[in-house]
Write a protein that holds these residues in place. Structure first.
Motif, short mmCIF file in Angstrom:
data_model
loop_
_atom_site.label_atom_id
_atom_site.label_comp_id
_atom_site.label_asym_id
_atom_site.label_seq_id
_atom_site.Cartn_x
_atom_site.Cartn_y
_atom_site.Cartn_z
N ILE A 18 -8.00 -11.17 0.61
CA ILE A 18 -7.56 -10.29 -0.46
C ILE A 18 -7.39 -8.88 0.12
O ILE A 18 -8.03 -8.54 1.12
CB ILE A 18 -8.51 -10.26 -1.68
N PRO A 19 -6.52 -8.09 -0.46
CA PRO A 19 -6.34 -6.72 0.05
C PRO A 19 -7.65 -5.93 0.02
O PRO A 19 -8.45 -6.06 -0.90
CB PRO A 19 -5.31 -6.11 -0.91
N THR A 20 -7.85 -5.14 1.05
CA THR A 20 -9.07 -4.35 1.17
C THR A 20 -9.29 -3.47 -0.06
O THR A 20 -10.39 -3.40 -0.59
CB THR A 20 -9.03 -3.50 2.45
N SER A 21 -8.24 -2.82 -0.52
CA SER A 21 -8.37 -1.94 -1.69
C SER A 21 -8.81 -2.72 -2.92
O SER A 21 -9.57 -2.20 -3.75
CB SER A 21 -7.06 -1.20 -1.95
N GLU A 22 -8.35 -3.95 -3.05
CA GLU A 22 -8.74 -4.78 -4.19
C GLU A 22 -10.23 -5.14 -4.12
O GLU A 22 -10.93 -5.13 -5.14
CB GLU A 22 -7.89 -6.06 -4.20
N LEU A 23 -10.73 -5.44 -2.93
CA LEU A 23 -12.15 -5.76 -2.78
C LEU A 23 -13.00 -4.53 -3.08
O LEU A 23 -14.01 -4.63 -3.78
CB LEU A 23 -12.45 -6.30 -1.39
N PHE A 24 -12.61 -3.36 -2.58
CA PHE A 24 -13.36 -2.14 -2.88
C PHE A 24 -13.38 -1.89 -4.40
O PHE A 24 -14.42 -1.54 -4.96
CB PHE A 24 -12.77 -0.94 -2.14
#
Length: 68
Positions: A18-24
């Motif tokens: 999953i995109p890093t920004s989505e996980l954050f």
């Protein structure tokens, strides 16, 4: 704790695809991390989920998670 491995939030996002920004964003919504002064910080709730801080002179400070 000797054999326990930890993985950065960025590496975890790649591992689960999953995109890093989505996980954050997800971790922030769950209350495990928060943003303070343009820095991601680990909350007490995040610490209870085996989150830890790592740092060095080159990369600064980042959050890692137990990779069990």
């Amino acid at each position: 704790m000797g054999n326990t491995k930890y993985i950065s939030t960025t590496a975890l996002s790649k591992l689960i695809n999953i995109p890093t920004s989505e996980l954050f964003s997800l971790l922030m919504k769950m209350g495990w991390i928060e943003r303070k002064n343009d820095t991601w910080c680990l909350t007490e709730k995040g610490k209870m989920k085996d989150g830890q801080l790592r740092s060095d002179s080159i990369r600064g400070t980042w959050i890692v998670w137990c990779y069990c």
